[in-house]
Write a protein that holds these residues in place. Structure first.
Motif, PDB file in Angstrom:
ATOM      1  N   TYR A 108       0.824  -1.285  -0.033  1.00 19.63           N
ATOM      2  CA  TYR A 108      -0.084  -0.042   0.017  1.00 19.63           C
ATOM      3  C   TYR A 108       0.900   1.356  -0.009  1.00 19.63           C
ATOM      4  CZ  TYR A 108       1.270   0.021   4.971  1.00 19.63           C
ATOM      5  OH  TYR A 108       2.167   0.007   6.173  1.00 19.63           O
ATOM      6  N   LEU A 109       0.154   2.270  -0.467  1.00 18.01           N
ATOM      7  CA  LEU A 109       0.771   3.739  -0.124  1.00 18.01           C
ATOM      8  C   LEU A 109      -0.124   4.436   1.000  1.00 18.01           C
ATOM      9  CD1 LEU A 109       1.215   5.199  -3.817  1.00 18.01           C
ATOM     10  CD2 LEU A 109       3.066   4.168  -2.209  1.00 18.01           C
ATOM     11  N   ILE A 115       4.422  10.247   1.537  1.00 18.68           N
ATOM     12  CA  ILE A 115       3.952   8.995   0.914  1.00 18.68           C
ATOM     13  C   ILE A 115       4.917   8.029   1.411  1.00 18.68           C
ATOM     14  CG2 ILE A 115       3.394   7.748  -0.884  1.00 18.68           C
ATOM     15  CD1 ILE A 115       2.452  10.041  -2.317  1.00 18.68           C
ATOM     16  N   LYS A 116       4.319   7.025   2.094  1.00 23.92           N
ATOM     17  CA  LYS A 116       5.172   6.000   2.765  1.00 23.92           C
ATOM     18  C   LYS A 116       4.600   4.458   1.859  1.00 23.92           C
ATOM     19  CE  LYS A 116       5.504   3.001   6.851  1.00 23.92           C
ATOM     20  NZ  LYS A 116       5.232   1.626   5.914  1.00 23.92           N
ATOM     21  N   VAL A 117       5.637   3.626   1.490  1.00 21.43           N
ATOM     22  CA  VAL A 117       5.142   2.471   0.971  1.00 21.43           C
ATOM     23  C   VAL A 117       5.423   1.529   2.262  1.00 21.43           C
ATOM     24  CG1 VAL A 117       7.501   1.694   0.260  1.00 21.43           C
ATOM     25  CG2 VAL A 117       5.291   0.322  -0.523  1.00 21.43           C
ATOM     26  N   GLU A 153       7.560  -4.174  -1.979  1.00 25.11           N
ATOM     27  CA  GLU A 153       7.985  -3.110  -1.042  1.00 25.11           C
ATOM     28  C   GLU A 153       9.572  -2.565  -1.356  1.00 25.11           C
ATOM     29  OE1 GLU A 153       7.697  -2.029   3.583  1.00 25.11           O
ATOM     30  OE2 GLU A 153       8.458  -3.964   2.980  1.00 25.11           O
ATOM     31  N   PHE A 160       9.721   5.688  -2.720  1.00 30.34           N
ATOM     32  CA  PHE A 160       8.946   6.279  -1.569  1.00 30.34           C
ATOM     33  C   PHE A 160       9.547   5.894  -0.236  1.00 30.34           C
ATOM     34  CE2 PHE A 160       5.834   4.820  -5.139  1.00 30.34           C
ATOM     35  CZ  PHE A 160       5.177   6.274  -5.077  1.00 30.34           C
ATOM     36  N   ASP A 162       9.857   4.303   3.306  1.00 31.05           N
ATOM     37  CA  ASP A 162       9.300   3.177   4.090  1.00 31.05           C
ATOM     38  C   ASP A 162       9.172   3.256   5.622  1.00 31.05           C
ATOM     39  OD1 ASP A 162      12.057   2.745   4.578  1.00 31.05           O
ATOM     40  OD2 ASP A 162      11.978   0.701   4.657  1.00 31.05           O
ATOM     41  N   LEU A 179      -2.735  10.720  -3.631  1.00 32.07           N
ATOM     42  CA  LEU A 179      -2.096   9.202  -3.479  1.00 32.07           C
ATOM     43  C   LEU A 179      -3.023   8.395  -4.774  1.00 32.07           C
ATOM     44  CD1 LEU A 179      -2.721   8.006  -0.018  1.00 32.07           C
ATOM     45  CD2 LEU A 179      -0.598   8.348  -0.925  1.00 32.07           C
ATOM     46  N   GLU A 182      -0.576   9.179  -7.666  1.00 29.40           N
ATOM     47  CA  GLU A 182       0.572   8.333  -7.590  1.00 29.40           C
ATOM     48  C   GLU A 182       0.238   6.833  -7.767  1.00 29.40           C
ATOM     49  OE1 GLU A 182       3.731   9.214  -6.901  1.00 29.40           O
ATOM     50  OE2 GLU A 182       3.343  11.255  -6.272  1.00 29.40           O
ATOM     51  N   LYS A 183      -0.780   6.195  -7.445  1.00 26.90           N
ATOM     52  CA  LYS A 183      -1.067   4.910  -7.774  1.00 26.90           C
ATOM     53  C   LYS A 183      -1.225   4.558  -9.008  1.00 26.90           C
ATOM     54  CE  LYS A 183      -4.592   1.425  -6.924  1.00 26.90           C
ATOM     55  NZ  LYS A 183      -5.551   0.751  -6.015  1.00 26.90           N
ATOM     56  N   ILE A 186       2.123   3.761 -10.779  1.00 30.65           N
ATOM     57  CA  ILE A 186       3.101   3.059  -9.991  1.00 30.65           C
ATOM     58  C   ILE A 186       3.329   1.730 -11.070  1.00 30.65           C
ATOM     59  CG2 ILE A 186       1.660   1.505  -8.731  1.00 30.65           C
ATOM     60  CD1 ILE A 186       3.169   2.593  -6.450  1.00 30.65           C
TER      61      ILE A 186
END
Length: 265
Positions: A108-109, A115-117, A153, A160, A162, A179, A182-183, A186
């Motif tokens: 996920y983001l 923004i973190k994965v 990941e 991104f 983590d 978001l 960004e998706k 990706i």
């Protein structure tokens, strides 16, 4: 109201405003109801969450011996790409690792400061995002095991972060980012073996709101080993943190396995 027991991470309920619960052996507290009240926290001792012995906590609620023997804290927990149950190879306990690793996982983001994965078991949505204090989250792929989630990941760490910046998260210093946009960009960044699992559903967008009366300008973490007694007015709950009026923040999860007394004044 007085409570006493072994700390474990707060249970949460996804609602219009996230609900938080501290659970003890013979009682529980809806922490939201303690907002704008003074809370006294006293450190009373230790109790390992795994063996229940009154031994000093080493990490993640476990004593030293349990931390290095229990399959629940193997290296693949923090580094999913190290998972090997899909190959029939054990780390510490293949039965346990098979149950946990060979089930649907989501990459996920999430937006907590930037923004973190991240990776979580499907059954932990949206709990995982709540625990991180994310304001928004979207799933990218749903894969059948933890290993595939882990290599995804790793690939996305090039684009991104983590890890959550806990200070910015607690001060609500969140970047304005999209978001969904960004998706949509990706797919080409995914490992080839994971691309068939890409989730194109753009409606699967979670927005999370936390019970915070006001955000502090500066934050200082409460360490029960150094400050065994603390009293402060609770002004918010976010992630797994209690936020107090003087800028003190208490990460409940960091002190799992600690025996505490808690008094709502």
């Amino acid at each position: 109201m007085q409570y006493e027991g072994v700390l474990s991470k707060m249970e949460t309920e996804f609602a219009a405003q996230i609900q938080y619960y501290l659970t003890f052996e013979n009682s529980f507290l809806n922490v939201n109801q303690a907002l704008d009240k003074n809370i006294e926290i006293s450190f009373l001792g230790y109790q390992c969450l795994n063996c229940s012995k009154k031994k000093k906590i080493f990490r993640q609620g476990f004593c030293y011996d349990c931390f290095y023997s229990s399959p629940a804290v193997g290296d693949w927990i923090m580094r999913p790409e190290l998972s090997t149950a899909h190959l029939g190879i054990a780390d510490r306990d293949l039965d346990y690792e098979t149950r946990v690793q060979l089930q649907p996982h989501v990459v996920y983001l999430a937006l907590s400061s930037e923004i973190k994965v991240g990776v979580t078991r499907k059954t932990q949505i949206p709990t995982r995002w709540i625990d991180q204090g994310a304001c928004e989250a979207v799933s990218i792929v749903e894969v059948p095991n933890r290993y595939l989630a882990g290599i995804t990941e790793v690939a996305l760490k090039n684009h991104f972060v983590d890890k959550t910046n806990w200070r910015k998260m607690l001060q609500n210093e969140v970047l304005t980012l999209d978001l969904i946009a960004e998706k949509t960009n990706i797919f080409d960044k995914l490992p080839e073996e994971v691309k068939p699992y890409f989730n194109p559903d753009l409606d699967e967008h979670f927005v999370l709101k936390y019970p915070v009366l006001r955000y502090p300008k500066k934050v200082t973490g409460l360490n029960l080993d150094k400050t065994p007694n603390f009293t402060g007015r609770l002004i918010g709950i976010k992630g797994q943190y209690l936020i107090f009026e003087d800028g003190t923040v208490f990460n409940v999860r960091s002190f799992e396995g600690y025996v505490i007394g808690m008094n709502i004044l």
